[in-house]
Design a protein around this motif. Structure first.
Motif, short mmCIF file in Angstrom:
data_model
loop_
_atom_site.label_atom_id
_atom_site.label_comp_id
_atom_site.label_asym_id
_atom_site.label_seq_id
_atom_site.Cartn_x
_atom_site.Cartn_y
_atom_site.Cartn_z
N UNK A 69 0.84 -1.19 0.00
CA UNK A 69 0.00 0.00 0.00
C UNK A 69 0.88 1.24 0.00
N UNK B 136 -6.17 1.22 1.38
CA UNK B 136 -6.18 -0.22 1.50
C UNK B 136 -5.00 -0.88 0.81
N UNK B 137 -4.97 -2.17 0.91
CA UNK B 137 -3.87 -2.97 0.40
C UNK B 137 -4.21 -3.63 -0.93
N UNK C 232 -3.18 -6.93 -3.10
CA UNK C 232 -2.60 -8.24 -2.86
C UNK C 232 -2.02 -8.84 -4.13
N UNK D 243 -13.32 -3.69 4.73
CA UNK D 243 -12.98 -4.05 3.35
C UNK D 243 -13.71 -5.34 2.95
N UNK E 153 -12.98 -8.32 -0.05
CA UNK E 153 -12.11 -8.86 -1.08
C UNK E 153 -12.76 -10.09 -1.67
N UNK F 241 -6.09 -12.14 -3.50
CA UNK F 241 -7.30 -11.41 -3.16
C UNK F 241 -7.45 -10.18 -4.06
N UNK G 120 -9.45 -6.60 -4.47
CA UNK G 120 -10.18 -5.59 -3.72
C UNK G 120 -11.53 -5.29 -4.40
N UNK H 10 -14.32 -0.55 0.05
CA UNK H 10 -13.92 -0.26 1.41
C UNK H 10 -14.83 0.80 2.02
N UNK I 106 -9.72 -3.32 9.72
CA UNK I 106 -8.46 -2.75 10.20
C UNK I 106 -8.81 -1.74 11.28
N UNK J 203 -4.77 -6.34 8.98
CA UNK J 203 -6.10 -6.68 8.46
C UNK J 203 -6.51 -8.01 9.09
#
Lengths: 112, 114
Positions: A94, A100-101, A103, B34, B36, B44, B46, B49, B94, B102
């Motif tokens: 991130x 957010x992240x 992946x 979030x 996913x 994963x 996204x 969010x 989070x 997370x």
């Protein structure tokens, strides 16, 4: 723009061996986290790296260690592998926590 | 400690019908939430969010989620399901600033029936 890249995609190791997994974060991202996803489970947080330091750690033993390099890429090392370490290992990156992240596709580790 | 519950391991919906995947959470302070999606042998992806603002959040592929603070829920919804929506869905939370962890639920497998 490449997303999060992980290598290798698959790996088979023997109990007691050591393994290194690699992650290149998405361009512009400076923070990397690692997760372990056992079969049929949600991902579990291992640790997070920022500015080449481990900033936060989940409930994993010291056999799990990591590193972040100046270019923000990261490695996950696992020593003395156990059968229970077999899992999908996910790297996430991130820039700002509010976004957010992102992946990667993960590394599937099988310990035999 | 923070946690997420996804009470349904499996949800089956007919194509074209609305779908809901449930999620409740527990966290200290204001949550970052979030959703996913995970396809077989993939990482994963996204979807959406909630950080602050409107309780109804719109995301990718026509999905939306409703944040309900009093019920500590963040259910995923879509008005009309597609067969291609069949996948494994994870809700995650989070905590406050300084906590980057997370925490994921155990996942809900969504199957859309043609």
């Amino acid at each position: 723009d490449a997303g999060v890249t992980q290598s290798p995609t698959h790996l088979i190791k023997t109990r007691g061996q050591q393994v290194t997994l690699r992650c290149s974060p998405k361009s512009g991202h400076d923070t990397v986290s690692w997760y372990q996803q056992a079969l049929g489970q949600g991902p579990q947080f291992i640790f997070q790296y920022y500015e080449e330091e481990e900033r936060q750690r989940g409930n994993f033993p010291d056999r799990f260690s990591g590193h972040q390099f100046p270019n923000y890429s990261s490695e996950l090392n696992v020593n003395a592998l156990l059968l229970g370490d077999s899992a999908l290992y996910l790297c996430a990156s991130r820039l700002d926590r509010l976004y957010g992240y992102t992946f990667g596709s993960g590394t599937r580790l099988t310990v035999v | 400690a923070q946690s997420v519950a996804q009470p349904e391991d499996q949800v089956n919906v007919a194509e074209g019908n609305p779908l809901t995947v449930k999620c409740t959470y527990s966290v200290s302070g204001n949550p970052y939430l979030f959703w996913y999606v995970q396809y077989p042998n993939r990482g994963l992806q996204f979807l959406l969010k909630y950080i602050t603002g409107d309780n109804l959040v719109k995301g990718s592929y026509g999905f939306e989620a409703e944040f309900n603070k009093s019920q500590t829920s963040f259910h995923l919804k879509k008005p009309s399901a597609l067969v291609s929506d069949s996948a494994l869905y994870f809700c995650a939370v989070m905590g406050n600033f300084g906590n980057e962890k997370l925490t994921f639920g155990t996942g809900t497998r969504l199957t859309i029936i043609p």
